[in-house]
Each structure stands twice: as C-alpha cells, then as structure tokens.
Design a protein around this motif. Structure first.
Motif, PDB file in Angstrom:
ATOM      1  N   PRO A  60       0.831  -1.266  -0.003  1.00  0.00           N
ATOM      2  CA  PRO A  60      -0.110  -0.077   0.025  1.00  0.00           C
ATOM      3  C   PRO A  60       1.037   1.293  -0.208  1.00  0.00           C
ATOM      4  CG  PRO A  60      -0.769  -1.348   1.768  1.00  0.00           C
ATOM      5  CD  PRO A  60       0.518  -1.955   1.305  1.00  0.00           C
ATOM      6  N   MET A  61       0.527   2.299  -0.592  1.00  0.00           N
ATOM      7  CA  MET A  61       1.131   3.585  -0.506  1.00  0.00           C
ATOM      8  C   MET A  61       1.042   4.207   0.838  1.00  0.00           C
ATOM      9  SD  MET A  61       1.845   4.549  -3.641  1.00  0.00           S
ATOM     10  CE  MET A  61       2.137   6.218  -3.661  1.00  0.00           C
ATOM     11  N   GLY A  62       2.263   4.779   1.251  1.00  0.00           N
ATOM     12  CA  GLY A  62       2.520   5.019   2.472  1.00  0.00           C
ATOM     13  C   GLY A  62       3.115   4.395   3.420  1.00  0.00           C
ATOM     14  N   SER A 126      12.575   0.134   1.460  1.00  0.00           N
ATOM     15  CA  SER A 126      12.071   0.586   0.024  1.00  0.00           C
ATOM     16  C   SER A 126      11.749   1.937  -0.014  1.00  0.00           C
ATOM     17  CB  SER A 126      10.613  -0.200  -0.075  1.00  0.00           C
ATOM     18  OG  SER A 126       9.526   0.222   0.855  1.00  0.00           O
ATOM     19  N   PRO A 127      11.791   2.806  -1.116  1.00  0.00           N
ATOM     20  CA  PRO A 127      11.440   3.885  -1.291  1.00  0.00           C
ATOM     21  C   PRO A 127       9.934   4.381  -0.924  1.00  0.00           C
ATOM     22  CG  PRO A 127      11.633   3.153  -3.468  1.00  0.00           C
ATOM     23  CD  PRO A 127      11.826   2.044  -2.529  1.00  0.00           C
ATOM     24  N   CYS A 128       9.848   5.277  -0.161  1.00  0.00           N
ATOM     25  CA  CYS A 128       8.386   5.903   0.246  1.00  0.00           C
ATOM     26  C   CYS A 128       7.589   6.598  -0.968  1.00  0.00           C
ATOM     27  CB  CYS A 128       8.520   6.971   1.313  1.00  0.00           C
ATOM     28  SG  CYS A 128       7.133   7.098   2.347  1.00  0.00           S
ATOM     29  N   GLY A 129       6.398   6.080  -1.032  1.00  0.00           N
ATOM     30  CA  GLY A 129       5.780   6.911  -2.278  1.00  0.00           C
ATOM     31  C   GLY A 129       5.821   6.130  -3.602  1.00  0.00           C
ATOM     32  N   SER A 130       6.553   5.112  -3.453  1.00  0.00           N
ATOM     33  CA  SER A 130       6.823   4.484  -5.013  1.00  0.00           C
ATOM     34  C   SER A 130       7.016   2.943  -4.974  1.00  0.00           C
ATOM     35  CB  SER A 130       7.784   5.164  -5.954  1.00  0.00           C
ATOM     36  OG  SER A 130       8.920   4.942  -5.385  1.00  0.00           O
ATOM     37  N   SER A 131       6.596   2.218  -5.795  1.00  0.00           N
ATOM     38  CA  SER A 131       6.681   0.849  -5.675  1.00  0.00           C
ATOM     39  C   SER A 131       7.775   0.334  -6.663  1.00  0.00           C
ATOM     40  CB  SER A 131       5.468   0.088  -5.701  1.00  0.00           C
ATOM     41  OG  SER A 131       5.722  -1.520  -5.857  1.00  0.00           O
ATOM     42  N   VAL A 132       9.167   0.073  -6.437  1.00  0.00           N
ATOM     43  CA  VAL A 132      10.239  -0.313  -7.083  1.00  0.00           C
ATOM     44  C   VAL A 132      10.529  -1.772  -6.979  1.00  0.00           C
ATOM     45  CG1 VAL A 132      10.661   1.852  -7.683  1.00  0.00           C
ATOM     46  CG2 VAL A 132      11.930   0.731  -5.998  1.00  0.00           C
TER      47      VAL A 132
END
Length: 153
Positions: A60-62, A126-132
């Motif tokens: 989920p975002m956030g 993991s980076p915040c605000g994106s799914s990589v």
C-alpha cells in the motif's frame, strides 16, 4: 508478490521454484544446479556463479518495507586450502543504498549448511511513495587460498 524474475550463471531460466506462505510476509525460492566448482580440469569460469533476482512486491502507498534477512541452505565440499563465500547484496532499483551479507567456508569442510543472514545494521528500506523492484544479487565463489591443486564445490 506481483512477480519474480531472475537470471545469471547460477540460475538459468526454469531453474527456480518459489512459493508464498499464507501470511505473505516471507517466501521461499529454491534453485536447482546453483553451484560453483574448482579443481583440476574444471574451467575457471565455474569458480564463480551469480544470480540476479528482481522481486516485484505490491504494498500500500504510504508503507515501506525492509529486508530483515534470509536463510540460505546448500552443501559445501572443500579440500584443505580451498575456501568459498556465499554473498548477497540487497538494493532497490534506482537507489544507491545497499545492504549485504556474506558467509565464509574454509576447507577441509564437507557438510550441508543452513545460514541465517541478518542485516539490521544496514537495513535497506523501500522508497516511500513508489513501488520499485527489490533486487538481490547473490553469488557463490570458490578459490584456492593455499592449495593450487585443491578441489571444491
């Protein structure tokens, strides 16, 4: 888990199986034929094998996640004066932060192993605000530390 892709000298296409338990916080990857070798008549290319694994997770975002560790298992057979390492580097696509673990084996040694790697000091989030994708560069290497004719797998 949206998908896993992989490739390298230690994990040709079709050589991996994976499963995801019900709670989805962990998963299992199994590789067939992932082994490095050294010895008389064995090409130097066989002394290092690697596998680049790209894991696409849906979260989920956030939210963020981090790799806490992994358990690796296999079999090591080394003559005296031959050594081996099993190393993993963890990182997210497009980001510089990395975490790594390494297990060392020194011959004479001949036994199955199960090593739990832990990376709390260098946890990679993991980076915040994106799914990589999460990337794991995994390698096994064997060298003849002090035995120029020694063998190992």
């Amino acid at each position: 888990l949206k998908g896993i892709s992989y490739g390298g000298t230690g994990c040709t296409q079709g050589s991996m199986r994976f499963s995801v338990p019900i709670n989805s916080t962990r998963f299992v990857m199994a590789f067939g034929g992932y082994a490095a070798s050294i010895g008389p008549g064995v090409s130097v290319i066989e002394s290092r094998k690697n596998c680049q694994i790209n894991i696409n997770l849906d979260y989920p975002m956030g939210y963020q996640y981090a790799v806490d560790g992994n358990t690796y298992s296999g079999y090591v057979s080394l003559e005296e004066g031959v050594s081996a390492i099993h190393k993993s580097i963890y990182y997210f696509s497009g980001y510089e932060q990395q975490g790594s673990t390494q297990s060392n084996f020194t011959g004479p040694y001949s036994a199955p192993y199960a090593v739990k790697d832990s990376i709390p000091d260098e946890q990679v989030w993991s980076p915040c605000g994106s799914s990589v994708p999460l990337n794991i560069n995994n390698q096994v290497r064997i060298s003849r530390a002090s035995n120029s004719t020694g063998s190992g797998t």
